[in-house]
Design an enzyme around this catalytic site. Sequence first.
Site, PDB file in Angstrom:
ATOM      1  N   ASP A 116       0.842  -1.205   0.000  1.00 55.70           N
ATOM      2  CA  ASP A 116       0.000   0.000   0.000  1.00 55.70           C
ATOM      3  C   ASP A 116       0.870   1.246   0.000  1.00 55.70           C
ATOM      4  O   ASP A 116       1.993   1.216   0.494  1.00 55.70           O
ATOM      5  CB  ASP A 116      -0.820   0.114   1.296  1.00 55.70           C
ATOM      6  CG  ASP A 116      -1.725  -1.046   1.527  1.00 55.70           C
ATOM      7  OD1 ASP A 116      -2.038  -1.758   0.571  1.00 55.70           O
ATOM      8  OD2 ASP A 116      -2.114  -1.213   2.709  1.00 55.70           O
TER       9      ASP A 116
HETATM   10  N1  URA Z   1      -1.254  -5.823   4.129  1.00 49.72           N
HETATM   11  C1  URA Z   1      -1.695  -4.560   4.088  1.00 49.72           C
HETATM   12  O1  URA Z   1      -2.698  -4.235   4.695  1.00 49.72           O
HETATM   13  N2  URA Z   1      -1.008  -3.665   3.351  1.00 49.72           N
HETATM   14  C2  URA Z   1       0.122  -3.958   2.693  1.00 49.72           C
HETATM   15  O2  URA Z   1       0.732  -3.093   2.052  1.00 49.72           O
HETATM   16  C3  URA Z   1       0.573  -5.285   2.732  1.00 49.72           C
HETATM   17  C4  URA Z   1      -0.138  -6.198   3.455  1.00 49.72           C
END
Ligand code: URA
Length: 245
Positions: free
Chosen positions: A112
């Site tokens: 993310d």
């Molecule tokens: N889980 C999440 O919530 N975000 C990420 O970037 C990776 C795993």
Amino acid sequence: MSAKAVRLDKLLANLGYGSRREIQALGRAGAIRLDGEELTDAGARIALDPDLPSRLSIDEEPLDPLPGLCLMLHKPLGVTCSHKEAGPLIYGLLPERWRRREPPLSTVGRLDKETSGLLLLTDDGGLLHRIISPKAHVAKRYQVTLARPLRGDEEAALAAGTMMLEGEDRPLLPVAMEMGDSTHCAVTLTEGRYHQVRRMFAALGNHVEALHRDRVGGLDLPADLPAGEFRVLDAGGVAAIFAGG
Ligand code: URA
């Protein structure tokens, strides 16, 4: 077995050095050298030996890594794993020429925008699929900072392999959790559902404040790799991805 031979102008065009015409002009101008000798005919075929980048120079700089490239990037917060969204993109952290490579570099899965840590990129579609294939069981470890203290029942709930995330009809595979202090823990996942870590802790009544991935398979994010920087993996580094976890 002898290495595959390719036309130099095609190789360089695919590495982003310019059009074939521009590369032919570089050759005529004496900018391309192989083992120290000017290589003026960019139409020549050369063997794709793994040591070519150290033997071939363009404008006195070693050739970029050959196709079959895999690298690890320490993804900073605030950059997006995408080729075309608005705002800062992870591809902007790579050398400008690498953005014109063909085949292109792609991220192996995504983090993310507000997650930091170890992100792999490769131009090798076969390798990418081997890493993300559920059969490969490549585990990913995240360091989690939570908004509220852990209750103590989270580890068992995650390990059970019965947790359902909102809007899904299949339970999560078991997740291993290591406790830190009351608002910190590490979780190791073998699947990668959308926003999985944030949604898992939301389902447990908590909220993820900060998320950082520090390991993929048996490959650790090196402590001396600052956020925003990357390192090309050698064969040993790629093998570490598949080694245990
Ligand atoms: N889980 C999440 O919530 N975000 C990420 O970037 C990776 C795993």
